[in-house]
Design an enzyme around this catalytic site. Structure first.
Site, PDB file in Angstrom:
ATOM      1  N   GLU A  63      46.879 -24.563   2.500  1.00 15.25           N
ATOM      2  CA  GLU A  63      48.251 -24.879   2.081  1.00 15.25           C
ATOM      3  C   GLU A  63      48.283 -26.195   1.328  1.00 15.25           C
ATOM      4  OE1 GLU A  63      50.605 -24.980   5.619  1.00 15.25           O
ATOM      5  OE2 GLU A  63      49.900 -22.981   6.183  1.00 15.25           O
ATOM      6  N   HIS A 103      38.075 -40.061  15.483  1.00 16.93           N
ATOM      7  CA  HIS A 103      38.924 -39.855  16.670  1.00 16.93           C
ATOM      8  C   HIS A 103      38.138 -39.585  17.944  1.00 16.93           C
ATOM      9  CE1 HIS A 103      42.436 -38.724  13.756  1.00 16.93           C
ATOM     10  NE2 HIS A 103      42.166 -40.010  13.765  1.00 16.93           N
ATOM     11  N   GLN A 115      37.898 -36.197  11.452  1.00 19.87           N
ATOM     12  CA  GLN A 115      38.916 -36.482  12.468  1.00 19.87           C
ATOM     13  C   GLN A 115      38.678 -35.591  13.683  1.00 19.87           C
ATOM     14  OE1 GLN A 115      43.044 -36.735  10.415  1.00 19.87           O
ATOM     15  NE2 GLN A 115      41.699 -35.662   9.015  1.00 19.87           N
ATOM     16  N   GLY A 132      40.700 -29.307   4.931  1.00 18.42           N
ATOM     17  CA  GLY A 132      41.375 -28.846   6.143  1.00 18.42           C
ATOM     18  C   GLY A 132      42.072 -29.904   6.964  1.00 18.42           C
TER      19      GLY A 132
HETATM   20  N1  APR Z   1      40.483 -23.805   5.728  1.00 20.52           N
HETATM   21  C1  APR Z   1      41.041 -24.922   5.173  1.00 20.52           C
HETATM   22  N2  APR Z   1      42.156 -25.493   5.661  1.00 20.52           N
HETATM   23  C2  APR Z   1      42.732 -24.915   6.722  1.00 20.52           C
HETATM   24  C3  APR Z   1      42.237 -23.755   7.335  1.00 20.52           C
HETATM   25  C4  APR Z   1      41.047 -23.184   6.788  1.00 20.52           C
HETATM   26  N3  APR Z   1      40.472 -22.074   7.293  1.00 20.52           N
HETATM   27  N4  APR Z   1      43.050 -23.418   8.382  1.00 20.52           N
HETATM   28  C5  APR Z   1      44.009 -24.350   8.418  1.00 20.52           C
HETATM   29  N5  APR Z   1      43.843 -25.262   7.415  1.00 20.52           N
HETATM   30  C6  APR Z   1      44.614 -26.479   7.134  1.00 20.52           C
HETATM   31  C7  APR Z   1      46.088 -26.402   7.427  1.00 20.52           C
HETATM   32  O1  APR Z   1      46.813 -25.930   6.297  1.00 20.52           O
HETATM   33  C8  APR Z   1      46.413 -27.867   7.732  1.00 20.52           C
HETATM   34  O2  APR Z   1      46.756 -28.575   6.551  1.00 20.52           O
HETATM   35  O3  APR Z   1      44.110 -27.466   8.008  1.00 20.52           O
HETATM   36  C9  APR Z   1      45.105 -28.426   8.278  1.00 20.52           C
HETATM   37  C10 APR Z   1      45.117 -28.692   9.770  1.00 20.52           C
HETATM   38  O4  APR Z   1      46.043 -29.718  10.020  1.00 20.52           O
HETATM   39  P1  APR Z   1      46.264 -30.329  11.482  1.00 20.52           P
HETATM   40  O5  APR Z   1      46.384 -29.241  12.472  1.00 20.52           O
HETATM   41  O6  APR Z   1      47.389 -31.300  11.364  1.00 20.52           O
HETATM   42  O7  APR Z   1      44.878 -31.082  11.772  1.00 20.52           O
HETATM   43  P2  APR Z   1      44.400 -32.512  11.296  1.00 20.52           P
HETATM   44  O8  APR Z   1      44.888 -32.857   9.939  1.00 20.52           O
HETATM   45  O9  APR Z   1      42.930 -32.557  11.540  1.00 20.52           O
HETATM   46  O10 APR Z   1      45.107 -33.459  12.369  1.00 20.52           O
HETATM   47  C11 APR Z   1      44.863 -34.829  12.334  1.00 20.52           C
HETATM   48  O11 APR Z   1      46.067 -35.142  14.364  1.00 20.52           O
HETATM   49  O12 APR Z   1      46.705 -34.608  16.544  1.00 20.52           O
HETATM   50  C12 APR Z   1      45.859 -35.286  15.754  1.00 20.52           C
HETATM   51  O13 APR Z   1      43.944 -36.336  16.512  1.00 20.52           O
HETATM   52  C13 APR Z   1      44.388 -35.077  16.034  1.00 20.52           C
HETATM   53  O14 APR Z   1      42.526 -35.401  14.522  1.00 20.52           O
HETATM   54  C14 APR Z   1      43.805 -34.787  14.668  1.00 20.52           C
HETATM   55  C15 APR Z   1      44.839 -35.392  13.719  1.00 20.52           C
END
Ligand code: APR
Length: 269
Positions: free
Chosen positions: A236, A136, A103, A208
């Site tokens: 988490e 994306h 993503q 992640g």
């Molecule tokens: N290792 C593993 N997981 C991690 C780490 C790490 N070091 N740091 C953070 N996380 C986890 C968090 O707990 C969370 O569940 O990564 C996740 C990040 O979530 P989001 O910020 O929501 O990102 P994502 O899931 O990629 O978002 C999806 O939303 O806004 C849109 O288009 C954007 O592609 C993105 C989509």
């Protein structure tokens, strides 16, 4: 601290599978210094998505939207792949049945792949097959708002005024970032490829992602419905945790190198 027993269990699952789908989200790049979207310091804590990442927002104020993307380009452009990106690049090069769906728009998977290949790690694998399926889009590509022309573009963005915003070389119309915004459809061909990989995967490794944005978050469900299993790596728990047969709490950069260092000797029996 992550659970070594859980990692071992997940490693066995991955080691006994050929068809592996890795689905990544912003968390895989967190240790590279790329801010996530929804964490405590996430980008959506300080910016409202509907003010910046929608076609309506761009129509109303393209300068503001380009300013934000320019800032992200600059920030992400200075980041390097971390050990999770490297471990994933190696796996997709080594295993021709592994697929990566991301993503992320930050280009760090692509960079890790390029670097693995230039270090001679291609191991005979096909680089184009190992390239991520980008759901994306990319921060480093633009799309013309009039003629739809798409181009790679790593230039700094001059968003001082609307007149200085990037324009199409072919038709002169305003360019936009080639990313998928809220309320927009994913490219159907790309989605089809991702769904195909999810349906045929024996294991879907989800790394992640908060699992809140669909259709990306539906891919692991598709793997499960098709008889495969889901393994999650996240700091988490998420809505995907209850779908996973194994869920590892830890940072991608710490967990993935040992998780994906698969001992192929106990694969075939
Ligand atoms: N290792 C593993 N997981 C991690 C780490 C790490 N070091 N740091 C953070 N996380 C986890 C968090 O707990 C969370 O569940 O990564 C996740 C990040 O979530 P989001 O910020 O929501 O990102 P994502 O899931 O990629 O978002 C999806 O939303 O806004 C849109 O288009 C954007 O592609 C993105 C989509």
């Amino acid at each position: 601290m992550h659970d070594l027993h859980e990692i071992d269990r997940a490693r066995r699952l991955l080691g006994s599978a050929r068809r592996i789908l890795i689905l990544t989200g912003a968390g895989v790049s967190a240790e590279s210094g790329v801010p996530t979207f929804r964490g405590p310091e996430g980008l959506w804590r300080t910016h409202r998505p509907e003010e910046l990442a929608t076609p309506e927002a761009f129509q109303a104020d393209p300068r503001l939207v380009w300013e934000w993307y320019g800032f992200r380009r600059e920030r992400v452009g200075a980041c390097r792949p971390n050990s999770a990106h490297v471990a994933i690049a190696r796996l997709t090069l080594e295993n021709e049945d592994a697929r990566l769906v991301t993503q992320n728009v930050d280009g760090l998977h692509e960079l890790a792949l390029e670097e693995a290949v230039s270090e001679g790690l291609s191991l005979g694998g096909s680089v184009s097959r190992a390239a991520p399926i980008r759901l994306h889009g990319s921060l480093f590509r633009t799309r013309c708002t009039a003629c739809d022309d798409r181009t790679s573009d790593r230039h700094p963005v001059d968003a001082k005024s609307e007149a200085s915003l990037p324009r199409c070389r072919k038709c002169g119309a305003l360019l936009r970032p080639d990313v998928v915004w809220f309320g927009e459809q994913l490219d159907p061909e790309i989605l089809q490829r991702a769904m195909g990989a999810a349906e045929t995967a024996e294991v879907c490794l989800v790394v992640g992602t908060s699992g809140l944005v669909h259709p990306a978050a539906s891919l692991p469900l598709l793997t499960r419905e098709s008889g495969g299993v889901v393994v999650e790596v996240n700091t988490e728990s998420t809505p995907l945790t209850e779908v996973a047969v194994s869920s590892i709490r830890g940072r991608a950069g710490q967990v993935l190198p040992s998780l994906l260092a698969v001992d192929r000797n106990h694969v075939v029996d």
